[in-house]
Design a protein around this motif. Sequence first.
Motif, PDB file in Angstrom:
ATOM      1  N   GLN A 136     -26.085 -50.063  36.941  1.00  0.00           N
ATOM      2  CA  GLN A 136     -25.406 -50.980  37.862  1.00  0.00           C
ATOM      3  C   GLN A 136     -24.559 -51.973  37.075  1.00  0.00           C
ATOM      4  OE1 GLN A 136     -28.057 -52.074  41.470  1.00  0.00           O
ATOM      5  NE2 GLN A 136     -29.496 -51.341  39.915  1.00  0.00           N
ATOM      6  N   LEU A 137     -24.963 -52.217  35.839  1.00  0.00           N
ATOM      7  CA  LEU A 137     -24.150 -53.021  34.937  1.00  0.00           C
ATOM      8  C   LEU A 137     -22.898 -52.241  34.540  1.00  0.00           C
ATOM      9  CD1 LEU A 137     -23.687 -55.447  33.077  1.00  0.00           C
ATOM     10  CD2 LEU A 137     -25.381 -54.502  31.511  1.00  0.00           C
ATOM     11  N   ALA A 138     -23.054 -50.941  34.276  1.00  0.00           N
ATOM     12  CA  ALA A 138     -21.895 -50.104  33.981  1.00  0.00           C
ATOM     13  C   ALA A 138     -20.951 -50.046  35.178  1.00  0.00           C
ATOM     14  CB  ALA A 138     -22.343 -48.697  33.593  1.00  0.00           C
ATOM     15  N   ASP A 139     -21.509 -50.023  36.394  1.00  0.00           N
ATOM     16  CA  ASP A 139     -20.680 -50.033  37.601  1.00  0.00           C
ATOM     17  C   ASP A 139     -19.764 -51.247  37.618  1.00  0.00           C
ATOM     18  OD1 ASP A 139     -21.740 -47.703  38.525  1.00  0.00           O
ATOM     19  OD2 ASP A 139     -23.000 -48.610  40.067  1.00  0.00           O
ATOM     20  N   ARG A 140     -20.314 -52.370  37.225  1.00  0.00           N
ATOM     21  CA  ARG A 140     -19.526 -53.605  37.230  1.00  0.00           C
ATOM     22  C   ARG A 140     -18.397 -53.539  36.194  1.00  0.00           C
ATOM     23  NH1 ARG A 140     -20.486 -58.281  39.814  1.00  0.00           N
ATOM     24  NH2 ARG A 140     -19.444 -60.154  39.018  1.00  0.00           N
ATOM     25  N   ILE A 141     -18.683 -52.922  35.053  1.00  0.00           N
ATOM     26  CA  ILE A 141     -17.650 -52.770  34.024  1.00  0.00           C
ATOM     27  C   ILE A 141     -16.571 -51.803  34.500  1.00  0.00           C
ATOM     28  CG2 ILE A 141     -17.210 -51.999  31.654  1.00  0.00           C
ATOM     29  CD1 ILE A 141     -20.135 -52.825  31.030  1.00  0.00           C
ATOM     30  N   ILE A 142     -16.992 -50.675  35.079  1.00  0.00           N
ATOM     31  CA  ILE A 142     -16.029 -49.712  35.622  1.00  0.00           C
ATOM     32  C   ILE A 142     -15.127 -50.390  36.647  1.00  0.00           C
ATOM     33  CG2 ILE A 142     -15.829 -47.658  37.087  1.00  0.00           C
ATOM     34  CD1 ILE A 142     -18.405 -46.620  35.750  1.00  0.00           C
ATOM     35  N   CYS A 143     -15.741 -51.163  37.496  1.00  0.00           N
ATOM     36  CA  CYS A 143     -15.012 -51.816  38.580  1.00  0.00           C
ATOM     37  C   CYS A 143     -13.983 -52.810  38.049  1.00  0.00           C
ATOM     38  CB  CYS A 143     -16.015 -52.516  39.485  1.00  0.00           C
ATOM     39  SG  CYS A 143     -15.317 -53.204  40.990  1.00  0.00           S
ATOM     40  N   HIS A 144     -14.422 -53.654  37.128  1.00  0.00           N
ATOM     41  CA  HIS A 144     -13.554 -54.751  36.693  1.00  0.00           C
ATOM     42  C   HIS A 144     -12.618 -54.373  35.551  1.00  0.00           C
ATOM     43  CE1 HIS A 144     -15.201 -57.956  39.228  1.00  0.00           C
ATOM     44  NE2 HIS A 144     -16.369 -57.349  39.075  1.00  0.00           N
ATOM     45  N   PHE A 145     -12.964 -53.357  34.765  1.00  0.00           N
ATOM     46  CA  PHE A 145     -12.047 -52.975  33.689  1.00  0.00           C
ATOM     47  C   PHE A 145     -11.074 -51.893  34.141  1.00  0.00           C
ATOM     48  CE2 PHE A 145     -10.889 -50.407  29.929  1.00  0.00           C
ATOM     49  CZ  PHE A 145     -10.239 -51.390  29.202  1.00  0.00           C
ATOM     50  N   PHE A 146     -11.600 -50.799  34.702  1.00  0.00           N
ATOM     51  CA  PHE A 146     -10.732 -49.714  35.130  1.00  0.00           C
ATOM     52  C   PHE A 146     -10.134 -49.969  36.510  1.00  0.00           C
ATOM     53  CE2 PHE A 146     -13.695 -47.496  32.188  1.00  0.00           C
ATOM     54  CZ  PHE A 146     -12.765 -47.134  31.232  1.00  0.00           C
ATOM     55  N   GLY A 147     -10.753 -50.876  37.268  1.00  0.00           N
ATOM     56  CA  GLY A 147     -10.224 -51.200  38.588  1.00  0.00           C
ATOM     57  C   GLY A 147     -10.438 -50.110  39.612  1.00  0.00           C
ATOM     58  N   VAL A 148     -11.502 -49.314  39.451  1.00  0.00           N
ATOM     59  CA  VAL A 148     -11.771 -48.234  40.397  1.00  0.00           C
ATOM     60  C   VAL A 148     -13.197 -48.350  40.908  1.00  0.00           C
ATOM     61  CG1 VAL A 148     -10.136 -46.682  39.273  1.00  0.00           C
ATOM     62  CG2 VAL A 148     -12.532 -46.643  38.580  1.00  0.00           C
ATOM     63  N   THR A 149     -13.438 -47.737  42.053  1.00  0.00           N
ATOM     64  CA  THR A 149     -14.786 -47.717  42.604  1.00  0.00           C
ATOM     65  C   THR A 149     -15.651 -46.757  41.794  1.00  0.00           C
ATOM     66  OG1 THR A 149     -13.950 -48.176  44.820  1.00  0.00           O
ATOM     67  CG2 THR A 149     -16.171 -47.231  44.650  1.00  0.00           C
ATOM     68  N   PRO A 150     -16.802 -47.194  41.299  1.00  0.00           N
ATOM     69  CA  PRO A 150     -17.658 -46.308  40.496  1.00  0.00           C
ATOM     70  C   PRO A 150     -18.124 -45.100  41.305  1.00  0.00           C
ATOM     71  CG  PRO A 150     -18.342 -48.608  40.276  1.00  0.00           C
ATOM     72  CD  PRO A 150     -17.349 -48.553  41.404  1.00  0.00           C
ATOM     73  N   PRO A 151     -18.189 -43.933  40.681  1.00  0.00           N
ATOM     74  CA  PRO A 151     -18.701 -42.753  41.387  1.00  0.00           C
ATOM     75  C   PRO A 151     -20.151 -42.968  41.835  1.00  0.00           C
ATOM     76  CG  PRO A 151     -17.687 -42.147  39.281  1.00  0.00           C
ATOM     77  CD  PRO A 151     -17.813 -43.634  39.292  1.00  0.00           C
ATOM     78  N   ALA A 152     -20.481 -42.441  42.987  1.00  0.00           N
ATOM     79  CA  ALA A 152     -21.854 -42.527  43.485  1.00  0.00           C
ATOM     80  C   ALA A 152     -22.783 -41.739  42.564  1.00  0.00           C
ATOM     81  CB  ALA A 152     -21.929 -41.983  44.901  1.00  0.00           C
ATOM     82  N   LEU A 153     -24.019 -42.178  42.485  1.00  0.00           N
ATOM     83  CA  LEU A 153     -25.038 -41.490  41.689  1.00  0.00           C
ATOM     84  C   LEU A 153     -26.330 -41.418  42.490  1.00  0.00           C
ATOM     85  CD1 LEU A 153     -27.121 -43.897  40.616  1.00  0.00           C
ATOM     86  CD2 LEU A 153     -25.289 -44.324  39.016  1.00  0.00           C
ATOM     87  N   GLN A 154     -27.281 -40.655  41.989  1.00  0.00           N
ATOM     88  CA  GLN A 154     -28.616 -40.615  42.568  1.00  0.00           C
ATOM     89  C   GLN A 154     -29.641 -40.991  41.507  1.00  0.00           C
ATOM     90  OE1 GLN A 154     -28.479 -36.572  44.531  1.00  0.00           O
ATOM     91  NE2 GLN A 154     -29.518 -37.683  46.176  1.00  0.00           N
ATOM     92  N   VAL A 155     -30.672 -41.704  41.934  1.00  0.00           N
ATOM     93  CA  VAL A 155     -31.788 -42.059  41.062  1.00  0.00           C
ATOM     94  C   VAL A 155     -32.972 -41.179  41.444  1.00  0.00           C
ATOM     95  CG1 VAL A 155     -33.416 -43.871  40.407  1.00  0.00           C
ATOM     96  CG2 VAL A 155     -30.987 -44.408  40.698  1.00  0.00           C
TER      97      VAL A 155
END
Length: 564
Positions: A414-433
Amino acid sequence: MNSSWNEAPCADSQRETGPGDAADPGYVAYHACTKNHSALIQPPLGDAELLLKGNLDRQRSDFWTGLRRQSRTQLLADARHYTSAYRDVSSISQGVDKVTNNAANNAAAASDATPIVMAGHQPTLFHPGVWFKNFALQRIAGNVGAHAINLVIDNDVAAGRSIRVPVRDSIGRVSYRSVHYDAGGAGIPYEQAKIRDLRQFDRFDQEVQHAIAPLVADPCVTQLWPHARAAIRRCEIAGCALAQARHRLEADLSWQTLEIPLGVAVRGLPFARFVMEMIDDAERFHRVYNDAANHYRAWHGIRSTAHPVANLGRDGDWLELPLWVYGNDHPIRSAVWVRRRGGQIELSDHRGTETGLHSVTLPADDRDAAAIVLAEAASPEFKLRPRALMTTMFARLLLSDLFLHGIGGGKYDQLADRIICHFFGVTPPALQVVSATVRLPGQDRNLTRPHTIQSLQSRIRDTRYHGEDWVDTSTSKNQQLIRRKQELLEHVPPQGKRADWHRELTTVNRTFAGQLQSQRQDMQAEVQRLRLEASEEQILASRELSFCLFPLDELVDSFDQMLR
């Protein structure tokens, strides 16, 4: 915003909210199941195809589409080649081609690409809950008509080369025994950790089987280890042998998956081009990464600056990146640093020549040319590897269409999601846990024992301070003491004048307590017995025991039931 990744903006990319802000989505908490033979699958298994379709339907820029195609083409070729060294892969690709009538495959048809579902873990003898993720991987991929690829995270530092086995001594007491499959080996990445004691490796299954025999008659280590012996003589790397043996056992079970070590997956141009996106905008990436880590810590009230990941450092004009570098002669991981100087970019371990690792100089004005130089710099003495968050960003953004995480990975990604969002400017791909709890046969947890201990401890305290509820009230002496205690409690003196009152109350309580000494000792003995049983139960009912201690048929049946 990084122009190469010109997609529809992330829903959160314009939002810089702090912890507790109503607009901030917060973080999902994942917890292991406490019930035996129970699974955590979030979102549910039935949503996998919908998640995959949503990820496939995302609009992408030409750069993004081209890099993904290049990454996946290389991944599939390398995974087939790597896996074919120790098991037949022809049936795997045939199995995928047979599945065509589903929404996910139809969505992928436009790009002429079969979807890829991926999971990953270190090459260890992990617990059944981790292995369940591999089982779910092949089940989901089969359901949606996708390639199933397991990513072996071999750049993590190897832990001790042993597993803990529950054992009973001659009088029935339970404890742990460490059984080693090799000597030493900790402190360096798995891909560097060569076997040190082949004789110990060869007899590992016999030692495990002997140790666990009083509890499990047919542990699957007996089926796993012949594959491990064959693998260790092929690759000479302990982690490699464990991963190949486990994957070969999965072939015996007809699991249709490919496998690839991270060290293989990051070779070549696609990973180098991905790294260049961060290097070329290192100042902003550095800020986004650290802001995301700080946000996570603030949200969760974490004081440690090393958790969940340490912030990237700065030293003058040098910026630290979430990368490792090491080599065969110098296997200890070193952090990677970058700086711009003139028309060049310098990439280095920032430790001079003492490590023997060479710096790489890249052209600063052409990302594609710089990526080629970076890819060609790879050698046995210059192994560039991603750290944890960057590993899953690469896997989720470029290599796969749906990624399956365990609990820890899902939590921290979820931390990586925030980096993807704010650096690449895209919605992070969905994942499953995906994870599960499976305990040794016959070791379901007794949830009432802790409550019994707590109740006994409360009673023991009562015999010291409320003995009037326990003593024989038929004697005149006890009747007098009970009445006197009631009088004392009904007439409490003012503050500062209670010394005599307190001494008399204490005398009464001690008189009662003395009469109850035998009962108290019996209860204390019972507490000790229950604590010992609870301690043994913690060992026997642990969900962290290696899967190789379990009967194979029971594990597979359990996995199958949890996916129904």
